[in-house]
Write an enzyme that holds these catalytic residues in place. Sequence first.
Site, short mmCIF file in Angstrom:
data_model
loop_
_atom_site.label_atom_id
_atom_site.label_comp_id
_atom_site.label_asym_id
_atom_site.label_seq_id
_atom_site.Cartn_x
_atom_site.Cartn_y
_atom_site.Cartn_z
N MET A 26 0.82 -1.20 0.00
CA MET A 26 0.00 0.00 0.00
C MET A 26 0.85 1.26 0.00
O MET A 26 0.55 2.24 -0.67
CB MET A 26 -0.91 -0.01 1.24
CG MET A 26 -1.73 1.24 1.42
SD MET A 26 -2.71 1.21 2.95
CE MET A 26 -3.88 -0.09 2.57
N LEU A 42 -5.83 6.86 -2.36
CA LEU A 42 -6.44 5.80 -1.57
C LEU A 42 -7.96 5.82 -1.71
O LEU A 42 -8.60 4.79 -1.96
CB LEU A 42 -6.02 5.96 -0.11
CG LEU A 42 -6.39 4.84 0.86
CD1 LEU A 42 -5.29 4.67 1.90
CD2 LEU A 42 -7.70 5.13 1.57
N LEU A 48 -10.35 -0.88 -2.84
CA LEU A 48 -10.10 -0.80 -1.40
C LEU A 48 -11.27 -0.20 -0.64
O LEU A 48 -11.71 -0.75 0.38
CB LEU A 48 -8.84 0.03 -1.14
CG LEU A 48 -8.44 0.19 0.34
CD1 LEU A 48 -8.01 -1.16 0.91
CD2 LEU A 48 -7.34 1.22 0.49
N ARG A 115 1.10 1.34 -3.97
CA ARG A 115 -0.17 1.62 -4.63
C ARG A 115 -0.59 3.08 -4.50
O ARG A 115 -1.20 3.63 -5.42
CB ARG A 115 -1.25 0.70 -4.03
CG ARG A 115 -2.63 0.80 -4.66
CD ARG A 115 -2.62 0.33 -6.09
NE ARG A 115 -3.96 0.45 -6.67
CZ ARG A 115 -4.47 1.55 -7.19
NH1 ARG A 115 -3.74 2.65 -7.23
NH2 ARG A 115 -5.68 1.56 -7.71
N TYR A 116 -0.28 3.71 -3.36
CA TYR A 116 -0.82 5.05 -3.10
C TYR A 116 0.25 6.08 -2.76
O TYR A 116 -0.08 7.23 -2.50
CB TYR A 116 -1.84 5.00 -1.95
CG TYR A 116 -2.86 3.90 -2.10
CD1 TYR A 116 -3.79 3.93 -3.13
CD2 TYR A 116 -2.87 2.82 -1.23
CE1 TYR A 116 -4.72 2.92 -3.29
CE2 TYR A 116 -3.80 1.80 -1.38
CZ TYR A 116 -4.71 1.85 -2.41
OH TYR A 116 -5.62 0.83 -2.57
N HIS A 221 -5.95 -5.38 9.47
CA HIS A 221 -6.72 -4.32 8.82
C HIS A 221 -8.07 -4.89 8.39
O HIS A 221 -8.16 -5.96 7.81
CB HIS A 221 -5.97 -3.80 7.60
CG HIS A 221 -6.39 -2.43 7.17
ND1 HIS A 221 -7.65 -2.17 6.68
CD2 HIS A 221 -5.74 -1.24 7.17
CE1 HIS A 221 -7.76 -0.89 6.38
NE2 HIS A 221 -6.60 -0.29 6.67
N ASP A 298 6.28 -1.63 10.40
CA ASP A 298 5.58 -0.53 11.07
C ASP A 298 5.08 0.49 10.06
O ASP A 298 5.72 0.76 9.04
CB ASP A 298 6.51 0.16 12.07
CG ASP A 298 6.55 -0.53 13.42
OD1 ASP A 298 5.49 -1.02 13.85
OD2 ASP A 298 7.63 -0.57 14.02
N GLU A 301 -0.73 2.47 11.13
CA GLU A 301 -1.67 1.59 11.84
C GLU A 301 -1.06 1.00 13.11
O GLU A 301 -1.79 0.67 14.05
CB GLU A 301 -2.15 0.47 10.92
CG GLU A 301 -3.17 0.89 9.89
CD GLU A 301 -2.58 1.47 8.63
OE1 GLU A 301 -3.33 1.73 7.67
OE2 GLU A 301 -1.34 1.68 8.60
N GLU A 305 -2.18 4.27 15.44
CA GLU A 305 -3.49 3.72 15.80
C GLU A 305 -3.41 2.77 17.00
O GLU A 305 -4.21 2.87 17.93
CB GLU A 305 -4.10 3.01 14.60
CG GLU A 305 -5.54 2.57 14.83
CD GLU A 305 -6.17 1.95 13.60
OE1 GLU A 305 -7.25 1.34 13.75
OE2 GLU A 305 -5.60 2.07 12.50
#
Length: 359
Positions: A26, A42, A48, A115-116, A221, A298, A301, A305
């Site tokens: 990602m 995203l 997604l 991807r983003y 996730h 890491d 998230e 989070e």
Amino acid sequence: MATVIPPVTQDSTSRNGPTAMVFMNMGGPSTLPEVGPFLSRLFADADLIPLGRLQGYLGPLISRRRTPKIQNQYAAIGGGSPIRKWSQYQSSEMCKLLDQQYPESAPHKPYVAFRYADPLTEEMYQKLLDDGFGRQGRAVAFTQYPQYSCSTTGSSLNELWKWRTRLEGKDPEGGGVKWSVIDRWPVHSGLIEAFAQNIEKQLATYPTEVRKDVVLLFSAHSLPMSVVNRGDTYPAEVGATVYSVMARLGFSNPYRLCWQSQVGPSAWLGAQTSDTVQNYVKKGHKDIILIPIAFTSDHIETLYEIDQEVIHEAQKEGGTGVKRAESLNGSRVFIEALASIAGQHMRSGESCSRQMGMR
């Protein structure tokens, strides 16, 4: 006059090399100014975050509104995501091992395709072509999501194939890049061992008399239920990883699987990690280890989070023994597992797993 790109060439020990090893993930913004573009890409991805016919309108709106909040979160973990650093390190170290253990496909060259975030798939693909792989060079797309989902690995592969068509065409001159795909690896023994060792290391920080009662809370996730209900294999594959880790640990502790990072008002796979921790603390389970079971390094998230929201809130409610197992990051066991997965894939001659046809 156009520059002629020479084809990639083998070294004296190779039969099938060189090989491009492309880590797909990602990604995450490395700096605060990158947060806005990251969120824009995203929320534009219907694989997604499916927003239906209003994706083109709601995606940019949501990303703009969330950017200041998410920038603050990245500021709190040092100003950016470490996922690029870890991905480059893991891929580079893996390729060193592959050169030693699988000389027939050497040299192995590491690439990262996010991807983003930078480096994006198109940037990676252009570099592959610049390096000469467009003339029948071999490349392996190696997903860094151990458990397959159409929303993660599937989305990355869709993006890869989109740029393959744009940059090489349907019938590329010179034969084009010769791709194969490692699309999932949820129960590989090396992955399981790496997770288990990190859990054992954190368990050792608890007093002996309470250690066997520490709750192991695996967190992955989440996915929208609209994706789950289509038959996505991700929940089952995450469950298989969890069970394999617990089997390696001899089922030494009570454990549960929960889900994090839900976005928006639609239904997502639960129970939520934050709610689960709060409920266990209220029931008197004050010793809990959170294990990020679907992440290979890491990023926000884990560092924000889990560390700064979930654990912080739990400790405020009396959960003084709530901790997190270290992420895989630079684990030597994990990097050796990556080399094993990649090497076995190349020797198998398979283009992808049997499961890919069911995606």
